[in-house]
Design a protein around this motif. Structure first.
Motif, mmCIF file in Angstrom:
data_model
loop_
_atom_site.group_PDB
_atom_site.id
_atom_site.type_symbol
_atom_site.label_atom_id
_atom_site.label_comp_id
_atom_site.label_asym_id
_atom_site.label_seq_id
_atom_site.Cartn_x
_atom_site.Cartn_y
_atom_site.Cartn_z
ATOM 1 N N SER A 241 1.341 4.841 10.996
ATOM 2 C CA SER A 241 0.468 4.115 10.079
ATOM 3 C C SER A 241 -0.478 5.119 9.441
ATOM 4 C CB SER A 241 -0.318 3.042 10.831
ATOM 5 O OG SER A 241 -1.213 2.410 9.955
ATOM 6 N N TYR A 242 -0.466 5.159 8.134
ATOM 7 C CA TYR A 242 -1.309 6.107 7.406
ATOM 8 C C TYR A 242 -2.284 5.322 6.532
ATOM 9 C CZ TYR A 242 2.401 9.241 8.860
ATOM 10 O OH TYR A 242 3.311 9.945 9.593
ATOM 11 N N THR A 243 -3.534 5.699 6.577
ATOM 12 C CA THR A 243 -4.529 5.012 5.763
ATOM 13 C C THR A 243 -5.007 5.866 4.603
ATOM 14 O OG1 THR A 243 -6.312 5.795 7.201
ATOM 15 C CG2 THR A 243 -5.336 3.647 7.708
ATOM 16 N N ASP A 244 -4.639 7.128 4.590
ATOM 17 C CA ASP A 244 -5.128 8.038 3.556
ATOM 18 C C ASP A 244 -3.998 8.924 3.070
ATOM 19 O OD1 ASP A 244 -6.856 9.333 1.848
ATOM 20 O OD2 ASP A 244 -7.827 10.498 3.402
ATOM 21 N N SER B 119 0.833 -1.203 0.000
ATOM 22 C CA SER B 119 0.000 0.000 0.000
ATOM 23 C C SER B 119 0.870 1.257 0.000
ATOM 24 C CB SER B 119 -0.962 0.004 1.185
ATOM 25 O OG SER B 119 -0.257 0.011 2.409
ATOM 26 N N ASN B 120 2.007 1.223 0.711
ATOM 27 C CA ASN B 120 2.918 2.372 0.686
ATOM 28 C C ASN B 120 3.508 2.558 -0.704
ATOM 29 O OD1 ASN B 120 2.443 2.802 3.373
ATOM 30 N ND2 ASN B 120 4.460 2.179 4.072
ATOM 31 N N ALA C 42 0.890 4.029 -2.864
ATOM 32 C CA ALA C 42 0.694 5.443 -2.505
ATOM 33 C C ALA C 42 1.821 6.300 -3.074
ATOM 34 C CB ALA C 42 0.609 5.598 -0.999
#
Length: 68
Positions: free
Chosen positions: A65-68, A5-6, A9
């Motif tokens: 931790s980043y979700t957005d 996911s990173n 992103a």
């Protein structure tokens, strides 16, 4: 180690970074124009779009931790 996911992103950010850079510049110009219209003098207005490298480093920080 960057997660999938990173990585996704970062790729998306790299594609959109020119838009973010243009937005930062235009916003800086707008703020300068609005301040000048009110006769408010400022020494400097700074703006920047985060670099891809800087975002990658931020995403690697432990405990974050980043979700957005």
């Amino acid at each position: 180690m960057a997660t999938t996911s990173n990585s996704t992103a970062l790729k998306a950010f790299a594609v959109l970074r020119p838009v973010y850079e243009l937005f930062a510049n235009r916003l800086s110009d707008l703020i300068a124009t609005l301040l000048a219209a009110q006769s408010i003098r400022v020494h400097t207005i700074e703006s920047r779009a985060k670099t891809v490298e800087s975002l990658a480093e931020k995403l690697k920080r432990p405990g974050k931790s980043y979700t957005d």
